[in-house]
Design a protein around this motif. Structure first.
Motif, PDB file in Angstrom:
ATOM      1  N   LYS A 177     -21.537  91.823  66.641  1.00 46.13           N
ATOM      2  CA  LYS A 177     -22.325  90.636  66.284  1.00 46.13           C
ATOM      3  C   LYS A 177     -23.082  90.937  64.979  1.00 46.13           C
ATOM      4  N   PRO A 178     -23.376  89.895  64.178  1.00 49.56           N
ATOM      5  CA  PRO A 178     -24.025  90.152  62.883  1.00 49.56           C
ATOM      6  C   PRO A 178     -25.341  90.913  62.980  1.00 49.56           C
ATOM      7  N   ASP A 179     -26.161  90.623  64.012  1.00 51.44           N
ATOM      8  CA  ASP A 179     -27.443  91.339  64.109  1.00 51.44           C
ATOM      9  C   ASP A 179     -27.223  92.827  64.410  1.00 51.44           C
ATOM     10  N   VAL A 180     -26.161  93.123  65.175  1.00 50.95           N
ATOM     11  CA  VAL A 180     -25.841  94.523  65.501  1.00 50.95           C
ATOM     12  C   VAL A 180     -25.368  95.246  64.231  1.00 50.95           C
ATOM     13  N   VAL A 181     -24.556  94.548  63.424  1.00 51.67           N
ATOM     14  CA  VAL A 181     -24.068  95.148  62.168  1.00 51.67           C
ATOM     15  C   VAL A 181     -25.255  95.465  61.253  1.00 51.67           C
ATOM     16  N   ILE A 182     -26.158  94.517  61.118  1.00 48.27           N
ATOM     17  CA  ILE A 182     -27.313  94.715  60.231  1.00 48.27           C
ATOM     18  C   ILE A 182     -28.147  95.914  60.716  1.00 48.27           C
ATOM     19  N   HIS A 207     -28.745  81.149  57.190  1.00 46.61           N
ATOM     20  CA  HIS A 207     -30.175  81.281  57.509  1.00 46.61           C
ATOM     21  C   HIS A 207     -30.404  82.141  58.749  1.00 46.61           C
ATOM     22  N   LYS A 208     -29.494  82.027  59.708  1.00 43.79           N
ATOM     23  CA  LYS A 208     -29.621  82.863  60.909  1.00 43.79           C
ATOM     24  C   LYS A 208     -29.496  84.352  60.535  1.00 43.79           C
ATOM     25  N   VAL A 209     -28.537  84.644  59.655  1.00 39.49           N
ATOM     26  CA  VAL A 209     -28.323  86.033  59.230  1.00 39.49           C
ATOM     27  C   VAL A 209     -29.557  86.540  58.458  1.00 39.49           C
ATOM     28  N   ASP A 215     -30.603  92.033  53.863  1.00 39.74           N
ATOM     29  CA  ASP A 215     -31.398  92.396  52.681  1.00 39.74           C
ATOM     30  C   ASP A 215     -30.988  91.626  51.426  1.00 39.74           C
ATOM     31  N   GLY A 216     -29.751  91.108  51.432  1.00 44.12           N
ATOM     32  CA  GLY A 216     -29.295  90.452  50.209  1.00 44.12           C
ATOM     33  C   GLY A 216     -28.158  89.483  50.455  1.00 44.12           C
TER      34      GLY A 216
END
Ligand code: AMP
Ligand code: ZN
Ligand code: FE
Ligand code: FE
Length: 285
Positions: A177-182, A207-209, A215-216
């Motif tokens: 999931k994107p939050d796990v990747v971040i 916006h969710k990400v 960070d960018g």
């Protein structure tokens, strides 16, 4: 003017040029900074580190930022996240990369079976040979095996008929999931950047990400219209995010850009990216 390209694939995943060839081409093109951002692997970077030879004559010094690109598990959306300046020895990252790579093999075998059922038999062995040193076996390698067999003429046609996400031979690969990747990028000491945000096709996800702590934003990308670029610059500024850009070079004939140096960004963007993390552990070749 000094230029950078912060999104490049090599033979370590689905690019056509080896890491060494990429470095040579980048120097020839007059680039000052590049980031190698292969899918799910740091092998390209490891190869360059092995080849690092301080006495080899260099036409120009080239700064190489270690990077990676992850696809994320968001149904119906292509949310890709770039990780820069990660610690390649990080244990959690290494463990996760092994899971991703192992699943890519199982998934490629499944796609080969589906293709046979659809009347397009190819040998899995051939796909592995085409993938060569790449452990991140992907759809482009399978597409090349199909072209070799004479079923199609162009990679784009294979994707259109068989391999795109809603195509009959498509099998998803394991994604986080994107939050796990971040979080994984951050815990490996890296900087997380949302790749080609226009390809998400839904700014509410962008916006969710951002809420997840990206960070960018990769505001400059070959697929971005001027309007999209301006929109993501505004979003980045409003949310105090880094702005990056890169060519997403794969070296695939017929896919823009066909060579390095024709889609570049200013090195200031790379400097700001590097400044996010101290100390700077990029390598110079
Ligand atoms: P995979 O990681 O195996 O799902 O493959 C994804 C890769 O396939 C992307 O990074 C692109 O390089 C390539 N790709 C995706 N869609 C297309 C398309 N429509 N035409 C050509 N290449 C594509
Ligand atoms: Zn790719
Ligand atoms: Fe991508
Ligand atoms: Fe990419």
């Amino acid at each position: 003017m000094k230029t950078a390209d912060l999104h490049i694939h090599t033979t370590a995943s689905d690019g056509r040029f080896s890491p060494q060839e990429t470095v040579t081409a980048a120097k020839k093109a007059g680039l000052s900074v590049i980031a190698i951002t292969d899918h799910d692997t740091l092998d390209g970077l490891f190869e360059l580190l092995r080849l690092q030879d301080p006495i080899s004559p260099l036409e120009s010094p080239l700064k190489i930022i270690p990077g990676i690109e992850f696809s994320t598990d968001v149904p119906n959306h292509e949310i890709h996240i770039l990780g820069y300046q990660i610690d390649p020895q990080n244990t959690a990252l290494t463990k996760q990369l092994k899971l991703l790579i192992d699943d890519r093999v199982a998934r490629a075998k499944k796609m080969v079976r589906k293709l046979a059922d659809l009347g397009y038999p190819i040998d899995y062995q051939r796909v592995e040979t085409i993938a060569g040193q790449s452990t991140a076996i992907g759809r482009p390698h399978i597409a090349r095996a199909l072209i070799e067999k004479g079923y199609f003429l162009r990679i784009a046609d294979v994707f259109h008929h068989l391999l795109q996400t809603d195509g009959p031979a498509y099998v998803p690969h394991y994604k986080m999931k994107p939050d796990v990747v971040i979080d994984l990028i951050h815990s490996s000491g890296g900087v997380a950047v949302l790749a080609h945000p226009a390809m998400v096709h839904d700014d509410s996800w962008v916006h969710k990400v951002i809420e997840y702590g990206i960070d960018g934003l990769e505001v400059y990308h070959p697929t971005h219209t001027l309007e999209a670029t301006m929109r993501y610059i505004k979003i980045a500024e409003k949310n105090h995010l880094l702005m990056t850009g890169g060519s997403d070079f794969h070296g695939i004939p017929g896919r823009f850009p066909e060579r390095l140096g024709i889609f570049t960004v200013e090195t200031t963007l790379a400097d700001l990216l590097l400044a996010k993390k101290i100390p700077d552990d990029s390598i110079t070749l």
